[in-house]
Structures are given as structure tokens and as C-alpha cells.
Design a protein around this motif. Structure first.
Motif, mmCIF file in Angstrom:
data_model
loop_
_atom_site.group_PDB
_atom_site.id
_atom_site.type_symbol
_atom_site.label_atom_id
_atom_site.label_comp_id
_atom_site.label_asym_id
_atom_site.label_seq_id
_atom_site.Cartn_x
_atom_site.Cartn_y
_atom_site.Cartn_z
ATOM 1 N N PRO A 152 95.975 -109.118 48.411
ATOM 2 C CA PRO A 152 94.607 -108.589 48.408
ATOM 3 C C PRO A 152 93.808 -109.038 47.189
ATOM 4 N N SER A 153 92.508 -109.078 47.381
ATOM 5 C CA SER A 153 91.601 -109.416 46.298
ATOM 6 C C SER A 153 91.560 -108.228 45.322
ATOM 7 N N ILE A 154 91.622 -108.487 44.037
ATOM 8 C CA ILE A 154 91.616 -107.397 43.051
ATOM 9 C C ILE A 154 90.204 -107.251 42.478
ATOM 10 N N PRO A 155 89.578 -106.083 42.676
ATOM 11 C CA PRO A 155 88.232 -105.914 42.112
ATOM 12 C C PRO A 155 88.260 -105.976 40.586
ATOM 13 N N GLU A 157 99.061 -103.145 33.037
ATOM 14 C CA GLU A 157 99.968 -104.303 32.973
ATOM 15 C C GLU A 157 99.197 -105.524 32.505
ATOM 16 N N GLU A 158 99.914 -106.467 31.933
ATOM 17 C CA GLU A 158 99.235 -107.714 31.545
ATOM 18 C C GLU A 158 98.884 -108.526 32.783
ATOM 19 N N LYS A 159 97.727 -109.133 32.749
ATOM 20 C CA LYS A 159 97.338 -110.095 33.791
ATOM 21 C C LYS A 159 97.660 -111.477 33.247
ATOM 22 N N LEU A 160 98.528 -112.177 33.931
ATOM 23 C CA LEU A 160 98.958 -113.491 33.466
ATOM 24 C C LEU A 160 98.129 -114.582 34.111
ATOM 25 N N ASP A 161 97.934 -115.649 33.361
ATOM 26 C CA ASP A 161 97.119 -116.752 33.865
ATOM 27 C C ASP A 161 98.040 -117.828 34.420
ATOM 28 N N PHE A 170 99.685 -119.287 38.602
ATOM 29 C CA PHE A 170 99.421 -119.630 40.002
ATOM 30 C C PHE A 170 100.083 -118.592 40.888
ATOM 31 N N ASN A 171 99.282 -117.951 41.733
ATOM 32 C CA ASN A 171 99.772 -116.863 42.590
ATOM 33 C C ASN A 171 100.522 -117.418 43.797
ATOM 34 N N VAL A 172 101.752 -116.937 43.995
ATOM 35 C CA VAL A 172 102.455 -117.237 45.248
ATOM 36 C C VAL A 172 103.094 -115.973 45.800
ATOM 37 N N THR A 174 101.043 -120.192 49.014
ATOM 38 C CA THR A 174 99.888 -120.128 48.119
ATOM 39 C C THR A 174 98.928 -119.068 48.641
ATOM 40 N N ARG A 175 97.908 -118.797 47.837
ATOM 41 C CA ARG A 175 96.923 -117.777 48.226
ATOM 42 C C ARG A 175 96.330 -118.105 49.599
ATOM 43 N N SER A 176 96.122 -119.397 49.893
ATOM 44 C CA SER A 176 95.498 -119.725 51.178
ATOM 45 C C SER A 176 96.532 -119.979 52.282
ATOM 46 N N ALA A 206 104.247 -113.288 42.951
ATOM 47 C CA ALA A 206 104.641 -113.789 41.642
ATOM 48 C C ALA A 206 103.638 -114.788 41.103
ATOM 49 N N GLU A 207 103.694 -114.969 39.797
ATOM 50 C CA GLU A 207 102.814 -115.914 39.121
ATOM 51 C C GLU A 207 103.693 -117.011 38.507
ATOM 52 N N LEU A 208 103.374 -118.258 38.834
ATOM 53 C CA LEU A 208 104.047 -119.398 38.191
ATOM 54 C C LEU A 208 103.263 -119.683 36.921
ATOM 55 N N LEU A 264 94.965 -102.923 35.917
ATOM 56 C CA LEU A 264 95.317 -101.504 35.918
ATOM 57 C C LEU A 264 95.663 -101.127 37.343
ATOM 58 N N LYS A 265 96.763 -100.372 37.481
ATOM 59 C CA LYS A 265 97.245 -100.050 38.829
ATOM 60 C C LYS A 265 97.509 -98.559 38.947
ATOM 61 N N SER A 266 97.172 -97.987 40.095
ATOM 62 C CA SER A 266 97.580 -96.603 40.323
ATOM 63 C C SER A 266 99.106 -96.614 40.406
ATOM 64 N N VAL A 294 92.706 -102.827 39.599
ATOM 65 C CA VAL A 294 91.434 -103.342 39.097
ATOM 66 C C VAL A 294 91.734 -104.206 37.872
ATOM 67 N N LYS A 295 90.936 -105.240 37.662
ATOM 68 C CA LYS A 295 91.253 -106.152 36.551
ATOM 69 C C LYS A 295 90.114 -106.189 35.534
ATOM 70 N N TYR A 296 90.477 -106.621 34.319
ATOM 71 C CA TYR A 296 89.513 -106.744 33.223
ATOM 72 C C TYR A 296 90.043 -107.846 32.310
HETATM 73 P P1 ATP Z 1 90.654 -112.110 43.642
HETATM 74 O O1 ATP Z 1 89.259 -111.919 43.125
HETATM 75 O O2 ATP Z 1 90.737 -112.304 45.105
HETATM 76 O O3 ATP Z 1 91.612 -111.100 43.139
HETATM 77 P P2 ATP Z 1 90.968 -114.514 42.033
HETATM 78 O O4 ATP Z 1 91.570 -115.783 42.487
HETATM 79 O O5 ATP Z 1 89.616 -114.519 41.465
HETATM 80 O O6 ATP Z 1 91.163 -113.505 43.196
HETATM 81 P P3 ATP Z 1 92.112 -113.542 39.633
HETATM 82 O O7 ATP Z 1 90.832 -113.243 38.959
HETATM 83 O O8 ATP Z 1 93.006 -114.547 39.011
HETATM 84 O O9 ATP Z 1 91.998 -113.888 41.106
HETATM 85 O O10 ATP Z 1 92.920 -112.134 39.719
HETATM 86 C C1 ATP Z 1 93.863 -111.786 40.662
HETATM 87 C C2 ATP Z 1 95.196 -112.501 40.464
HETATM 88 O O11 ATP Z 1 95.782 -112.158 39.217
HETATM 89 C C3 ATP Z 1 96.270 -112.107 41.429
HETATM 90 O O12 ATP Z 1 96.091 -112.749 42.660
HETATM 91 C C4 ATP Z 1 97.536 -112.572 40.720
HETATM 92 O O13 ATP Z 1 97.805 -113.895 41.056
HETATM 93 C C5 ATP Z 1 97.149 -112.552 39.262
HETATM 94 N N1 ATP Z 1 97.930 -111.628 38.422
HETATM 95 C C6 ATP Z 1 98.428 -111.948 37.206
HETATM 96 N N2 ATP Z 1 99.074 -110.923 36.665
HETATM 97 C C7 ATP Z 1 99.002 -109.896 37.549
HETATM 98 C C8 ATP Z 1 99.475 -108.559 37.556
HETATM 99 N N3 ATP Z 1 100.153 -108.033 36.535
HETATM 100 N N4 ATP Z 1 99.207 -107.800 38.642
HETATM 101 C C9 ATP Z 1 98.496 -108.292 39.685
HETATM 102 N N5 ATP Z 1 98.023 -109.553 39.729
HETATM 103 C C10 ATP Z 1 98.268 -110.354 38.686
#
Ligand code: ATP
Length: 374
Positions: free
Chosen positions: A62-65, A87-91, A93-95, A108-110, A141-143, A226-228, A235-237
């Protein structure tokens, strides 16, 4: 394919299978047909894959707001939620890694199968034990690391690449595990995970997230998700350093990324600065850094084109020679122009440095340098 059955199994919000499946594309992978949803449709995520032969469904991630201010962003997003995990958001590649007919594949995402990430996931994670015990689950997972075909961000302690599992979901329903269960499961299988900064009520999570972001920013890392506690809402920041990094990337290849890409990063940084720049001097410093991230890479690129140097993102990959060959075929199938710059053997691995040639930026820059008009 029994379209009506799959419409029901996917819990699509339409009664008409044709309406859902007209957006599915058929791809042949290792002798099986993958039906892939190429755009989000009727409550079903983009990148959802149905492999009827193997009776497997892999929901898209799912897309993360995103929130642009921590306060009141966190509290208003998580209104009614008891506990939030930071949680940390890692930079990277999403698989999504799923077992298809007993074979783990990295989607991959697509919804394409990435042959390189599939091979690396099989080598780095004990997928056999995991899917023996949990055949219907999907590892999200993130590569990450400096040597991947998609991102090059450095992470301390990772010389080449590695995999971090940030979510475990049911393949068909997309239901996530709770954060605590998922973290325990990953620990049990020795899967690497993103850092956890803490858990708290939404009002207290603001402080945890703000402190985490300050540290991550100083270390040049991406941000937080941030996750419930049940894993359902996310939600991401992101940090200022991430905004600058992405702008620098976009302006180093100015005619590849769309205008929305650069505008959205500037807006993110403006909100971050409005909330956190302590005084006018700090704000001016941020403005300066932002300007540098935009102008310096673009000027460097214009100068490269002027002297005939190639432009485009450089990557290094290492691994099994056949897996690397399959990767280059896969990238070329995505219409990328690949230029191999170095190709050597190291400890039995093939190590290739290559460039994703940025044709359209090069041609537009050449046109303007030759005195062409807009
Ligand atoms: P979207 O807006 O659809 O979420 P995007 O391609 O713009 O997609 P990002 O801004 O990179 O995505 O943020 C979402 C992605 O962050 C997730 O798809 C995942 O690959 C990555 N990610 C890294 N760390 C985490 C984490 N701890 N929890 C969830 N996602 C994470």
C-alpha cells in the motif's frame, strides 16, 4: 483465469470482474503466467500479482501517506489509536518476497519479478525455512546499500548491499502482522529489520519522532515511518537531508524527473523548515543548502555534457554472473539504456559498474548548449 473468483478473493469493490481485470497485464515468468494489476483499482493495490497456476496472490504494497508537520500531524493521523511505533524509513528498493509454487520470488512495486533481488534475497535470507512455516505470507523488504541496481545510499556497516524486512503480510488479503509479532518473527528467522525508535501514545510519539528525525538528519538518513501497533495504519515523515539528496539527484538529471517530483520535495522542506528552523540564521542556512542541492548538481551535469562525458546514475552490482546477466536483461526490458563501465571478478562474484544513461537529459542539454531555444 476464473476472474470472478479472483475478484471476490481480492475483495475488490466492484461486482464486475471485467472492470477490475481490464487493468491486469499478463507476463510470462519461468513458464507461468503472472496477471499484474498495473494501476490501483477498486481497492486493489497497484502491483498486485495473481499466479493462477500456483494459486498465489501477492497484494501490492500500500501507498504510505505522508505528514508534512509532526505536530499536529501525528496526533491527527492517529486519532483514536492507542499505541504508535516509530521505525526508521530506509532508503532502498521495495520488494515483496513471496513463494510461488515453492520458489521465492522478489516482486517490484509494479509487480515485475526482479531477478537480481530474487537471487540476493535467496542468498541473504533463509527463505526456505520461512516459507515452509509460513507459505502464505509475504515479506516486504528493502534492498539497501551502496551496491544495488536501484539506490546507492550508504548505510553504516553495509559495504555492498543487504536486505531489511519492514513488514510481513498475508499475500492474499494484504493483512499486516502487528509490529511486535512481526519484529519477533523476523528476529526468530534472523532477518535484518529497520531500527525501532520506540512506542508510545500518539501525543508522546511526537517527541520520539522529532528526536529520531534530528539524529537521522545529522547522519544523512531518510526518515521515519510511524505505525499503529497492529500494523494497519502507517504514515511517513522525512529529513531535510533526504529532501536535499532527492533534489540533488533530480537536478543532476534535470529532464528525467517530472516537475511534481521536485516541487513536492521543496514543499516538504518548506514545511520542515517552518516547523523546525530555530531562528532566521538557521532558516537562511537551510535556504542556502537547498539552493546548493539544486544548482550545483545541475551545473556539474551541464558541464559534463559540454565536454561529452556520459550522464546518468552510476551503480555497482556484485553477485552470481547469471543473475547479473538476467538483471541487465530486466533493466533493458524496462526501456533503460545501460552502459557497462567496468566488469571484473572478485572472490567468485562478478562485479559490474554500469550507468543508466540519461538520454533525454543529455539530448535536451546538448540542444540548449548548442544555442537551441525552449
Ligand atoms: P508511496 O507514496 O506509494 O508510499 P513512494 O514510492 O513514494 O510510495 P516512499 O516515499 O519511498 O514511497 O515511501 C514508502 C516506502 O518506504 C515503502 O514502499 C517501503 O519501500 C519504504 N520503507 C522503508 N522503510 C520502511 C519501513 N520501516 N516501513 C515501511 N516502509 C518502509
Amino acid at each position: 483465469m476464473d476472474r470472478d473468483a479472483y475478484r471476490e478473493r481480492l475483495a475488490a469493490t466492484t461486482d464486475d470482474p471485467a472492470d477490475l481485470f481490464e487493468h491486469f497485464e499478463e507476463r510470462s515468468v519461468a513458464g507461468r503466467t503472472h496477471h499484474v494489476l498495473t494501476a490501483a483499482r477498486h481497492g486493489v493495490e497497484r502491483g498486485t500479482v495473481v499466479v493462477e497456476d500456483a494459486d498465489v496472490v501477492v497484494r501490492g504494497y500500500p501507498s504510505i501517506p505522508r505528514i508534512l508537520v509532526l505536530e499536529p500531524g501525528i496526533e491527527s493521523f492517529f486519532a483514536g489509536t492507542e499505541t504508535v511505533v516509530v521505525e526508521e524509513k530506509l532508503d532502498g528498493f521495495n520488494v515483496r518476497i513471496a513463494a510461488v509454487g515453492g520458489e521465492p520470488l522478489a516482486f517490484t512495486r509494479s509487480g515485475y519479478v526482479c531477478p537480481y533481488t530474487t537471487a540476493r534475497a535467496r542468498a541473504l535470507l533463509d527463505l526456505e525455512s520461512f516459507f515452509d512455516a509460513h507459505p502464505d505470507r509475504v515479506l516486504c523488504a528493502e534492498l539497501i546499500g551502496p551496491e544495488t541496481p536501484y539506490t546507492t545510499t550508504d548505510y553504516e556497516g553495509i559495504d555492498s548491499h543487504d536486505i531489511r524486512v519492514f513488514d510481513v503480510r498475508d499475500g492474499e488479503s494484504g493483512e499486516p502482522m502487528s509490529v511486535a509479532d512481526r519484529r519477533a518473527l523476523c528476529r526468530a528467522f534472523d532477518f535484518g529489520q529497520p531500527r525501532c525508535f520506540g512506542r508510545a501514545a500518539p501525543s508522546d510519539a511526537v517527541e520520539i519522532a522529532a528526536a529520531a528525525i534530528a539524529d537521522l538528519d545529522a547522519a544523512g538518513r531518510e526518515g521515519v515511518v510511524l505505525k499503529s501497533a497492529d500494523g494497519e495504519s502507517m504514515v511517513k515523515y522525512t529529513t531535510a537531508s533526504q529532501h536535499r539528496e532527492e533534489l540533488a539527484y533530480a537536478f543532476s538529471l534535470p529532464f528525467e524527473c517530472g516537475r511534481d517530483f521536485v516541487f513536492s520535495r521543496i514543499v516538504r522542506e518548506a514545511f520542515r523548515a517552518a516547523e523546525f528552523a530555530e531562528n532566521d540564521d538557521r532558516l537562511r542556512e537551510r535556504a542556502h543548502d537547498l539552493g546548493e542541492a539544486i544548482l550545483l548538481p545541475m551545473v556539474a551535469t551541464i558541464r559534463s555534457v559540454a565536454v561529452g562525458k556520459p550522464i546518468g546514475q552510476r551503480h555497482t552490482v556484485r553477485g552470481d554472473p547469471d543473475a547479473l546477466e538476467a538483471l541487465f536483461d530486466h533493466l533493458r526490458e524496462q526501456s533503460l539504456t545501460i552502459e557497462i563501465e567496468a566488469d571484473r571478478r572478485e572472490d567468485g562474484d562478478r562485479v559490474v559498474a554500469f550507468r543508466k544513461v540519461a538520454d533525454s537529459s543529455r539530448d535536451r542539454i546538448r540542444h540548449y548548449l548548442d544555442g537551441g531555444t525552449r
